[in-house]
Design a protein around this motif. Structure first.
Motif, short mmCIF file in Angstrom:
data_model
loop_
_atom_site.label_atom_id
_atom_site.label_comp_id
_atom_site.label_asym_id
_atom_site.label_seq_id
_atom_site.Cartn_x
_atom_site.Cartn_y
_atom_site.Cartn_z
N GLY A 194 0.86 -1.06 -0.01
CA GLY A 194 -0.15 -0.05 0.12
C GLY A 194 0.83 1.44 -0.10
N ARG A 195 0.38 2.41 -0.75
CA ARG A 195 1.15 3.41 -0.79
C ARG A 195 1.46 4.30 0.78
NH1 ARG A 195 2.82 1.63 -5.53
NH2 ARG A 195 1.20 1.90 -7.46
N ARG A 196 0.17 4.31 1.33
CA ARG A 196 0.08 5.26 2.56
C ARG A 196 1.09 4.62 3.64
NH1 ARG A 196 -4.74 4.69 3.52
NH2 ARG A 196 -4.31 2.98 5.59
N ARG A 197 1.16 3.21 3.79
CA ARG A 197 1.85 2.76 4.64
C ARG A 197 3.41 2.88 4.26
NH1 ARG A 197 -2.09 -0.91 3.35
NH2 ARG A 197 -3.61 -1.56 4.97
N VAL A 198 3.84 2.87 3.11
CA VAL A 198 5.30 3.15 2.77
C VAL A 198 5.48 4.48 3.12
CG1 VAL A 198 6.88 2.95 0.81
CG2 VAL A 198 5.22 0.96 1.25
#
Length: 406
Positions: A86-90
């Motif tokens: 996922g983008r947000r987690r990274v």
């Protein structure tokens, strides 16, 4: 200095408790800008560290190169994991890593601490660039923003952030009684606030529940496109060699050649270089690739020659004008390198091919500045500056000519 990845599934409406996609777009842009600015905060402060601790320019460049090594390692090992995590987690992870780096700068400010802090910052940036670029594209699409706007915002967040970092840091250091503390405190606060904001941004990737077989990034280019790939790689290496040397050693050249000790000026010089690169990329976005590369070759050669002339005659005006003109050429050249690789790569493995370009580009940010610093222990500053710029110009012209023939 952006790249793109193949976009996984994106959602059309934000989950409960999340910001609208349009608001999330600007939050990610702000976080991207802040992190890229933070990575360049030490640029105008290096001269203060050097004066305080008395270490040679070679050590100064090792401190700078630690950042590029961190970026390369992170990009190789984790630059692609947002496709399934996922983008947000990274992006949250990258913010936390750079927040840790800010803490290290504050509590461990001897040479060893500076090397570690720069390396940690590089790790955070390595997982950020491709992820934030992809997230902005996907959030912009969900918010029905034009693709052009997302690309422009991404470009300015990336290169513009690197340009703003030294300017803000130099300004703060000039007016602060604790120039090696206050800039990091300011950015630590910004990063901490953005951790909270990014946590509220909608996710655009459906997290895969099944196990994913991890592997590092790979460089994958069809045999027919390898000549073009290596020409583009040489251009990227040359571009980042200029970026890296200018960022890492601009204070040394300003002091050693021009006798300028201003912390603010040490931030203004890289600001001009990177903002010119960002603006030129945007201004030439609709120009055909071969014409872009030709223009880049002319501007880069002219700008680098002007910087060299500024060094020879000890002219600050020529030094800064050359930074602007050369920065514009280098920015266009690097975008041309990315466009060339994207065109010859296998569409299903384009992200990996672009990752390979970034790895080789950051090698350019590491090796030439180290060689320049070593040369400064033997030859005068002016001779090293002119020699380095001559080599960079030759590499730009040769690699650009080869890309134009693809």
């Amino acid at each position: 200095m952006t790249t793109t990845t193949e976009a996984p599934t994106s959602t059309s409406t934000p989950a409960a408790g999340r910001l609208p996609h349009g608001v999330g777009f600007w939050v990610i842009a702000l976080a991207f800008l802040t992190e890229m600015a933070f990575c360049a905060v030490p640029t105008p402060l290096y001269a203060i560290y050097q004066q305080r601790d008395g270490f040679p320019t070679t050590v100064l460049t090792v401190i700078f190169a630690a950042y590029a090594v961190g970026v390369m390692l992170s990009l190789y090992l984790a630059g692609h994991v947002s496709d399934w995590l996922g983008r947000r987690r990274v992006i949250l992870a990258s913010l936390l890593v750079n927040l840790l780096s800010a803490g290290l700068f504050l509590v461990w400010d001897d040479v060893a601490g500076l090397v570690v802090a720069r390396f940690v910052s590089g790790l955070g940036i390595g997982i950020l660039t491709a992820t934030a670029t992809a997230h902005l594209s996907e959030l912009g699409a969900a918010a029905r923003l034009t693709k052009g706007r997302a690309a422009i915002v991404s470009t300015f967040a990336n290169l513009g952030g690197i340009g703003l970092g030294p300017l803000v840091s130099g300004f703060i250091a000039t007016g602060s009684s604790r120039p090696l503390v206050t800039p990091y405190v300011v950015f630590a606060v910004l990063l901490a606030v953005e951790v909270v904001l990014v946590a509220l941004v909608p996710e655009t990737v459906e997290r895969r529940e099944e196990g994913v077989a991890y592997r590092p990034q790979r460089i994958a280019v069809p045999a027919a496109g390898r000549a073009a790939f290596w020409s583009a790689a040489a251009a990227a290496f040359a571009a980042f060699a200029v970026f890296g040397t200018f960022t890492g050693l601009s204070s040394t050249f300003l002091v050693g050649i021009l006798g300028q000790h201003s912390h603010l000026l040490a931030g203004v010089a890289p600001f001009i270089l990177f903002m010119a690169a960002a603006a030129a990329q945007v201004a030439t976005a609709r120009v055909a690739t071969k014409r872009q590369i030709g223009l880049a070759m002319v501007l880069a050669a002219l700008g680098l020659a002007t910087i060299a002339a500024g060094g020879i005659v000890a002219s600050l005006v020529l030094f800064l004008v050359g930074a602007g003109v050369g920065g514009a050429g280098i920015g266009i050249l690097f975008r041309g390198a990315l466009t060339t690789v994207a065109a010859v790569a296998d569409p299903t493995r384009r992200g990996e091919a672009l990752a390979g370009i970034f790895l080789l580009a950051y090698a350019g940010m590491t090796v030439p500045p180290l060689l320049a610093a070593a040369a400064l222990t033997v030859w005068p500053v002016v001779a090293v500056l002119v020699g380095l710029l001559a080599l960079a110009t030759a590499l730009v012209l040769v690699s650009g000519s080869r890309m134009r023939r693809v």
